[in-house]
Enzyme design. Sequence first.
Site, PDB file in Angstrom:
ATOM      1  N   TYR A  24       0.843  -1.202   0.000  1.00  0.00           N
ATOM      2  CA  TYR A  24       0.000   0.000   0.000  1.00  0.00           C
ATOM      3  C   TYR A  24       0.880   1.254   0.000  1.00  0.00           C
ATOM      4  CZ  TYR A  24      -3.485   3.445   1.245  1.00  0.00           C
ATOM      5  OH  TYR A  24      -4.287   4.568   1.228  1.00  0.00           O
ATOM      6  N   HIS A  28       1.656   4.311  -3.101  1.00  0.00           N
ATOM      7  CA  HIS A  28       1.457   5.744  -2.877  1.00  0.00           C
ATOM      8  C   HIS A  28       2.757   6.536  -2.956  1.00  0.00           C
ATOM      9  CE1 HIS A  28      -2.458   4.388  -1.557  1.00  0.00           C
ATOM     10  NE2 HIS A  28      -2.852   5.642  -1.676  1.00  0.00           N
ATOM     11  N   TYR A  47      -4.641  17.560   1.023  1.00  0.00           N
ATOM     12  CA  TYR A  47      -5.021  16.150   1.188  1.00  0.00           C
ATOM     13  C   TYR A  47      -3.835  15.374   1.742  1.00  0.00           C
ATOM     14  CZ  TYR A  47      -7.591  11.888  -0.300  1.00  0.00           C
ATOM     15  OH  TYR A  47      -8.284  10.706  -0.336  1.00  0.00           O
ATOM     16  N   TRP A  82      -7.973   3.708 -10.443  1.00  0.00           N
ATOM     17  CA  TRP A  82      -7.136   3.757  -9.245  1.00  0.00           C
ATOM     18  C   TRP A  82      -7.830   3.060  -8.074  1.00  0.00           C
ATOM     19  CZ3 TRP A  82      -2.365   4.837  -7.522  1.00  0.00           C
ATOM     20  CH2 TRP A  82      -2.197   5.052  -6.157  1.00  0.00           C
TER      21      TRP A  82
END
Length: 131
Positions: A24, A28, A47, A82
């Site tokens: 994960y 990113h 964000y 995505w």
Amino acid sequence: MTSPVAPTRVCFQLQVKPELLDEYIRRHTPVWPEMLAEIAAAGRRNYSLFLADGGRLIGYYETDDDEAAQAYLAASEVAAKWEAQMAPFFVGLDGRPDQAATPLTEVFNLADQLDAAQAASSPTTEESSAS
């Protein structure tokens, strides 16, 4: 350009499967440039994602219209692609992660409370002109 209205602050929580944490993070680092562009085009800014021990993921962003931002991303082919790739990373999630994350309730914001305290301690226009 800044909005005359205070932005909506959105915080959410998801649970990443512990055995998939390294992957994960890798996905990113970095996020696809076209996905970054879609997030910005949707009107989300400031964000961030925060990962705690055990895979608890907390996300935060600001937007002027969260409903419009959600709708924009729901209709985005890039976001759909995505999110389809991200969905297997999460525990107990029905639907796309960007559409099904559990929102958290904001109970404190420093800037809001400082503004309110300042407004409460400032004399009103009528009080100022009476002096």
